[in-house]
Every structure is written in C-alpha cells, then in structure tokens.
Design an enzyme around this catalytic site. Structure first.
Site, short mmCIF file in Angstrom:
data_model
loop_
_atom_site.label_atom_id
_atom_site.label_comp_id
_atom_site.label_asym_id
_atom_site.label_seq_id
_atom_site.Cartn_x
_atom_site.Cartn_y
_atom_site.Cartn_z
N LEU A 121 0.79 -1.29 0.03
CA LEU A 121 0.20 -0.05 -0.03
C LEU A 121 0.80 1.35 0.01
CD1 LEU A 121 -2.45 -1.02 2.95
CD2 LEU A 121 -3.09 -0.32 0.55
N HIS A 122 0.24 2.31 -0.72
CA HIS A 122 0.88 3.58 -0.61
C HIS A 122 -0.03 4.77 -1.14
CE1 HIS A 122 1.94 1.72 -4.58
NE2 HIS A 122 2.02 3.23 -5.05
#
Ligand code: ZN
Length: 170
Positions: A121-122
């Site tokens: 995730l980012h």
C-alpha cells in the site's frame, strides 16, 4: 514508454521488482544514513514518507505503511491511524513548505487501479501550482534523473525534521 526504457534507474526498478525485495520494505528497514540515497524523508513507528522515484509532478511524495500489506483491511488500527496521520502531516508540510496552492491525494489499490507496486500500500501526495511552473521544473519521465530527485529530497527533507523518525538535516 520508449522514453523510459533506456533509463538505467528505470531498468533497475524493473529488474528489482521481479522477485526482488519490496522497495518499500527495503525503505522501511533502511538506517537513517541510507535515507537520502533511498529517497526516504522519514520513517516513523508504523509508516514512512519517501519521494516517488517516478514522479508525475514535482515534489510527488508517497506515504507508506511500514508493514508489507496490499489492502487497507490488512492494516491494524494503529498502523492505519499512523499512516493516515502521516498523510495529514505530509499534506500540511507540503502546503506550508513549498507554497503549493493545491494538493492531489490518492491511493491506487491493486494493479488494475494503476498501482505500480500493488503488493505494498502507498498513498500519493502531489503538490500542485497553477500551471505547475513553480518550485521545481515539472518533470516528464524522460527528465527524471537521480540529480533531480536528490535536489528534491534536499528541498523537502527539512520540512519533516520536526517529526519523530525524520532524517537529521544539518
Ligand atoms: Zn513491502
């Protein structure tokens, strides 16, 4: 696309993404002296901030939970809260420190949504200016050079110096 295929840093990324270590996990484990070379601005207890190596606008930042997780639901509450607090802190610093007059904020969840590194995730934070002519030259892929990224790091790192886990800037 052909503009970037020859670029050595792009090749490194492509090669590194095939079975290599996750670039974000590598950042999360980096010692402070490696932050600059890895384009990391700070590493807090549960999340970090780094430059996007392939920015689509000047000052394009990523906020990343430290733990390798592909979905928001995989994050524990504390990890989620820390990540989102860091998103908030990053936006505030970008607004205050760069004079950005707007900010794009978003997440691409899954490769089908456009995530380049879907397995970790980012969130993207992109400062914007009218016409995007201020702060630093707007970059196209072909002009994203290590020297440019290092200059951006030096400009932005001091903005995070007050946060725990920030790189010490002298
Ligand atoms: Zn990872």
């Amino acid at each position: 696309m052909s503009d970037v295929l020859w670029a050595p840093w792009r090749m490194e990324y492509l090669l590194g993404s095939k079975g290599g270590p996750c670039v974000f996990c590598d950042m999360a484990a980096a010692p402070p002296e490696a932050y600059r070379s890895k384009l990391v601005l700070m590493v807090a207890a549960h999340a970090l901030v780094c430059l996007n190596k392939y920015p689509f606008a000047a000052g394009h930042l990523l906020i990343v939970p430290r733990r390798h997780a592909a979905d928001l639901a995989e994050l524990e509450d504390g990890e989620y809260d820390a990540t989102m607090r860091l998103v908030r802190a990053t936006v505030a610093r970008v607004q205050r420190g760069t004079g950005a007059q707007g900010v794009n904020l978003g997440m691409n969840l899954g490769a089908a949504a456009g995530a380049g590194i879907a397995e970790h995730l980012h969130a993207h934070v992109v400062p914007r200016w009218p016409g995007d002519t201020n702060f630093m030259p707007v970059v196209a892929d072909v002009r994203v050079m290590p020297e440019y990224l290092d200059a951006t790091w030096k400009t932005l790192a001091p903005l995070f110096a007050d946060l725990p886990g920030a790189h010490p800037v002298g």
